[in-house]
Enzyme design. Structure first.
Site, PDB file in Angstrom:
ATOM      1  N   HIS A   1      42.821  22.706  35.970  1.00  0.00           N
ATOM      2  CA  HIS A   1      43.655  22.363  37.137  1.00  0.00           C
ATOM      3  C   HIS A   1      43.241  21.032  37.774  1.00  0.00           C
ATOM      4  O   HIS A   1      43.852  20.608  38.753  1.00  0.00           O
ATOM      5  CB  HIS A   1      43.577  23.463  38.201  1.00  0.00           C
ATOM      6  CG  HIS A   1      44.106  24.789  37.731  1.00  0.00           C
ATOM      7  ND1 HIS A   1      45.366  24.956  37.212  1.00  0.00           N
ATOM      8  CD2 HIS A   1      43.541  26.024  37.708  1.00  0.00           C
ATOM      9  CE1 HIS A   1      45.552  26.230  36.877  1.00  0.00           C
ATOM     10  NE2 HIS A   1      44.454  26.895  37.166  1.00  0.00           N
TER      11      HIS A   1
ATOM     12  N   ASP B   1      44.719  29.969  28.772  1.00  0.00           N
ATOM     13  CA  ASP B   1      44.419  30.588  30.072  1.00  0.00           C
ATOM     14  C   ASP B   1      45.733  31.145  30.637  1.00  0.00           C
ATOM     15  O   ASP B   1      46.823  30.688  30.273  1.00  0.00           O
ATOM     16  CB  ASP B   1      43.842  29.517  31.002  1.00  0.00           C
ATOM     17  CG  ASP B   1      43.361  30.076  32.327  1.00  0.00           C
ATOM     18  OD1 ASP B   1      42.155  30.367  32.443  1.00  0.00           O
ATOM     19  OD2 ASP B   1      44.187  30.214  33.254  1.00  0.00           O
TER      20      ASP B   1
ATOM     21  N   HIS C   1      46.955  30.640  33.445  1.00  0.00           N
ATOM     22  CA  HIS C   1      47.606  29.734  34.402  1.00  0.00           C
ATOM     23  C   HIS C   1      47.991  28.402  33.766  1.00  0.00           C
ATOM     24  O   HIS C   1      47.299  27.906  32.872  1.00  0.00           O
ATOM     25  CB  HIS C   1      46.676  29.497  35.599  1.00  0.00           C
ATOM     26  CG  HIS C   1      46.278  30.765  36.289  1.00  0.00           C
ATOM     27  ND1 HIS C   1      45.047  31.362  36.068  1.00  0.00           N
ATOM     28  CD2 HIS C   1      46.942  31.562  37.146  1.00  0.00           C
ATOM     29  CE1 HIS C   1      44.977  32.480  36.790  1.00  0.00           C
ATOM     30  NE2 HIS C   1      46.117  32.631  37.451  1.00  0.00           N
TER      31      HIS C   1
ATOM     32  N   ASP D   1      41.550  35.410  31.580  1.00  0.00           N
ATOM     33  CA  ASP D   1      42.178  36.021  32.755  1.00  0.00           C
ATOM     34  C   ASP D   1      43.518  36.677  32.443  1.00  0.00           C
ATOM     35  O   ASP D   1      44.229  37.094  33.351  1.00  0.00           O
ATOM     36  CB  ASP D   1      42.301  35.015  33.920  1.00  0.00           C
ATOM     37  CG  ASP D   1      42.825  33.669  33.513  1.00  0.00           C
ATOM     38  OD1 ASP D   1      43.260  33.507  32.357  1.00  0.00           O
ATOM     39  OD2 ASP D   1      42.813  32.751  34.365  1.00  0.00           O
TER      40      ASP D   1
ATOM     41  N   TYR E   1      37.668  36.332  34.951  1.00  0.00           N
ATOM     42  CA  TYR E   1      36.817  36.713  36.081  1.00  0.00           C
ATOM     43  C   TYR E   1      36.554  38.218  36.156  1.00  0.00           C
ATOM     44  O   TYR E   1      35.936  38.685  37.111  1.00  0.00           O
ATOM     45  CB  TYR E   1      37.455  36.229  37.391  1.00  0.00           C
ATOM     46  CG  TYR E   1      37.833  34.762  37.330  1.00  0.00           C
ATOM     47  CD1 TYR E   1      36.884  33.787  37.614  1.00  0.00           C
ATOM     48  CD2 TYR E   1      39.100  34.359  36.936  1.00  0.00           C
ATOM     49  CE1 TYR E   1      37.207  32.442  37.520  1.00  0.00           C
ATOM     50  CE2 TYR E   1      39.431  33.012  36.841  1.00  0.00           C
ATOM     51  CZ  TYR E   1      38.483  32.062  37.131  1.00  0.00           C
ATOM     52  OH  TYR E   1      38.800  30.731  37.026  1.00  0.00           O
TER      53      TYR E   1
HETATM   54 ZN   LIG Z   1      43.348  30.893  34.910  1.00  0.00          ZN
END
Ligand SMILES: [Zn+2]
Length: 327
Positions: A149, A185, A187, A266, A305
């Site tokens: 990010h 990932d 995201h 995740d 996480y």
């Molecule tokens: Zn992520």
């Protein structure tokens, strides 16, 4: 163990000593409320434990110098941004609006230790990529905080500096002409996407669901013809997701010389920043698809996480990658 292919796991200096150094204690969620920060050294300890359960995984400590880190960062991030990070002092994490992506509210606090950890993460990614340049087939940068990010001049979503872009740049510097970043990932990698504009001869494939705190769906669009996005508005069935991974790895096998895998765990059930329900064996099949590409693969740790699942995920991934590569 059949064959002798290894996965070189590159550890971030200082992480194993742990005790939460460089971990921010909170982050803002999509509604702007403080939520506990989940990115700390316990994640890496779990991922490490899972990887080391496979006999083909060999541990090394990252050996990139501070000068190496600065040189690569200078190719990727804006000088003003790097100077602003250098000026961060003190241990109390604070939100800095000018360090967020333009148009977004800041969600990730900064403090001196977090910036120091981010620089060590870059060094870890560089060291992992250099192992590929040196002839290894597979390496794994066990780094934190995540990086995808982080854009040219901004931070967000736990990310300060872009580890995957640093790995890709290192592969280019080492003679790889066409480098692909495959981001798995949960995201969307808004930072990697923005950095792609200044990294010619780099392709980005991303499969993603929710866009992360504060990043609206409307922002998720390919910026160049070198960016290929597969967005899932709701959780896909594992077979649907894996078919999309296979499409990407087949495409990249034809057009890339090496893959940087931005790997997040995740997508598994129970992730505090996730919403999908994959189980660990998905990562064995992902590992097999990467092995079948025939390309060198430099893995860079992004999110993931759910502490109780991470070791099973990383072990499954290593198993698929290594057992898949020996046919
Ligand atoms: Zn992520």
């Amino acid at each position: 163990v059949s064959g002798d292919t290894q996965l070189l796991m590159i550890e971030q200096p200082g992480e194993r000593a742990g005790a939460g150094a460089g971990a921010v204690p909170w982050i803002l969620d999509a509604r702007g409320r403080r939520t506990p920060g989940y990115d700390d050294e316990r994640r890496l300890a779990q991922v490490r434990a899972g990887l080391m359960r496979h006999r083909g995984v060999v541990a090394h400590t990252a050996d990139a110098s501070a000068g190496d880190v600065e040189r690569v960062l200078g190719r990727l991030h804006e000088p003003d941004y790097l100077r602003a990070l250098d000026r961060v002092r003190g241990g109390d994490p604070v939100l800095v609006a000018t360090l967020a992506q333009p148009g977004l509210e800041p969600d990730t606090p900064v403090c001196a230790e977090a910036v120091a950890s981010a620089r060590e993460g870059i060094g870890t990614a560089i060291a992992a990529a250099r192992r590929i340049v040196g002839g290894a087939r597979f390496s794994y940068a066990l780094c934190r905080p995540p990086g995808h990010h982080a854009g040219p001049g901004w931070l967000g979503g736990y990310c300060y500096l872009n580890n995957a872009a640093a790995a890709a740049q290192t592969l280019h510097d080492g003679g790889y002409e066409q480098v692909a970043i495959l981001d798995l990932d949960l995201h969307y990698p808004n930072g990697t996407s923005a950095l792609l504009e200044r990294m010619t001869d780099t392709t980005l494939h991303s499969l993603h669901g929710s866009t992360g705190a504060n990043l609206p769906w409307e922002w998720v669009r390919a910026r160049t013809e070198r960016e290929h996005l597969v967005a899932f508005r709701s959780a896909p069935a594992p077979d649907v997701y894996l078919a999309a991974v296979a499409t990407s790895t087949h495409t990249l096998a034809r057009c890339a010389d090496a893959i940087v895998l931005s790997l997040g765990y995740d997508t598994v059930a129970g992730d505090p920043h996730g919403s999908w329900s994959f189980q660990a064996p998905v990562f064995e099949r992902i590992g097999r698809l990467l092995a079948a590409s025939g390309l060198p693969v430099c893995v860079v740790q992004e999110g993931g996480y759910a502490l109780s699942s991470l070791a099973a995920c990383s072990h499954a991934f290593a198993t698929g990658l290594l057992d898949g590569s020996t046919g």
